[in-house]
Write an enzyme that holds these catalytic residues in place. Sequence first.
Site, PDB file in Angstrom:
ATOM      1  CD  GLN A  10     -37.403 -41.052  33.506  1.00  0.00           C
ATOM      2  OE1 GLN A  10     -36.644 -40.231  33.016  1.00  0.00           O
ATOM      3  NE2 GLN A  10     -36.967 -42.167  34.060  1.00  0.00           N
ATOM      4  CE1 TYR A 126     -35.738 -48.915  42.888  1.00  0.00           C
ATOM      5  CE2 TYR A 126     -34.220 -50.062  41.427  1.00  0.00           C
ATOM      6  CZ  TYR A 126     -35.413 -49.402  41.634  1.00  0.00           C
ATOM      7  OH  TYR A 126     -36.285 -49.228  40.580  1.00  0.00           O
TER       8      TYR A 126
END
Length: 279
Positions: A10, A126
């Site tokens: 992205q 994460y």
Amino acid sequence: MILLTGGNGQLGTELRHYLDEKNIPYYSTDAQEMDITDLDATLALVKQIQPDIIYHCAAYTAVDKAEDEGKQLNEKVNVDGTKNVALAAKSVGAKLVYLSTDYVFDGTKEFGEYSEDDPLNPQNEYGRAKLLGEQAVAEILDNYYIIRTSWVYGEYGNNFVYTMQRLAKERDFLTVVADQVGRPTWTRSLVEFMVYLVDSNQPYGIYQFSNDNSCSWYEFAKEILKETSTEVRPVTSAEFPQKATRPKYSIMSLSKAKETGFVIDTWQTALAKFKKSIN
């Protein structure tokens, strides 16, 4: 020469389009061409290309999967991969731009904004891996920019804006969490800032960047869908349990980014520009 990792993701795709517009030459890689989890392969390609600047956009971003089935891949890409890219950058004397996240904070701050040097306490796998990536970059290199960002959306990937628009076509009303507050970030604004930091020779170190002003996910969704007839209803995070803990409050200070002279659009302005660009 500029080298991009994650050039088909992205953010990487947005960066490629931006560099194309500016007629700036670059070399873009994806996981097939340069496996950043393989140190020897990464070193070999970087030494072959001899970049002055590496924009490290490659990342593992499946936040919930990182808690279990994707835990090992999260570690390999976001920790080992980042370390390898930093070592490769050092081997040719390249500047490194590394993208990090608001998830390095725990989201429990009562008031004010998180500054670059506030205590770090990631609450999910994460965030922990991205923080270890930050630490690796800072240990290996002197000439680096770490940019923490949040709530990223853009033209070239799956994201919250596209999800809301898709669901609005299928449903009369949507429920969206109203008790998580942060700052949305348009990929176009982010890549402009990334390139600006390098081109204007800003001091190396950690920066935080998103679009200005803040909102809840509910308020963000309402703004996304304001031209539609779909009703958006606020709910609590408890009604949307997720594997990975999300920070309730992740408003990062933009003061340091603004001090560089870069003009930051509000998230409302950025969203309007984005919607216009995809129409």
